[in-house]
Write a protein that holds these residues in place. Structure first.
Motif, PDB file in Angstrom:
ATOM      1  N   LYS A  66       0.843  -1.205   0.000  1.00 43.12           N
ATOM      2  CA  LYS A  66       0.000   0.000   0.000  1.00 43.12           C
ATOM      3  C   LYS A  66       0.876   1.252   0.000  1.00 43.12           C
ATOM      4  O   LYS A  66       0.604   2.212  -0.727  1.00 43.12           O
ATOM      5  N   ARG A  68       3.952   1.532  -1.101  1.00 43.73           N
ATOM      6  CA  ARG A  68       4.701   1.652  -2.360  1.00 43.73           C
ATOM      7  C   ARG A  68       3.899   2.376  -3.432  1.00 43.73           C
ATOM      8  O   ARG A  68       4.460   2.964  -4.349  1.00 43.73           O
ATOM      9  N   GLN A  69       2.579   2.347  -3.333  1.00 46.77           N
ATOM     10  CA  GLN A  69       1.728   3.010  -4.322  1.00 46.77           C
ATOM     11  C   GLN A  69       1.883   4.529  -4.281  1.00 46.77           C
ATOM     12  O   GLN A  69       1.668   5.203  -5.286  1.00 46.77           O
ATOM     13  N   THR A  70       2.242   5.072  -3.129  1.00 52.61           N
ATOM     14  CA  THR A  70       2.371   6.525  -3.000  1.00 52.61           C
ATOM     15  C   THR A  70       3.800   6.975  -2.691  1.00 52.61           C
ATOM     16  O   THR A  70       4.060   8.174  -2.631  1.00 52.61           O
TER      17      THR A  70
END
Length: 93
Positions: A66, A68-70
């Protein structure tokens, strides 16, 4: 958590380490209570640098994918040595 319910561990501080500890204990079936001085969650605008071992720990907690997405990878760095009165050149990573 209900009144009178038994707590195994009390964690003082609802920062990154306190919440990560509470999550890890919860996944092991250990009840904990996190105590935090602040009444609300807040953002301070600070950045956090996470190295390889940190990502491994976040993987173990189940939150790395989660994040790594931002996450924004570090593009370059600058070393400043205060005690040497010297600044190194910017290095690409």
């Amino acid at each position: 958590m209900e009144y009178g319910e038994e707590i195994d561990i009390i964690i003082v501080g609802g920062g990154i380490c306190g919440l990560a500890t509470a999550l890890a204990l919860h996944r092991k079936g250990i009840k904990s209570l996190v105590l935090e001085r602040s009444e609300t969650l807040r953002e301070t605008g600070a950045a956090i640098g996470i190295h390889t071992n940190g990502w491994r720990a976040l993987d173990q907690l189940g939150v790395a994918s989660k994040l790594r997405q931002t996450a924004l990878p570090i593009q370059r760095q600058r070393d400043i040595w205060l005690y040497r009165n010297k600044e190194e050149t910017i290095k690409p990573l």
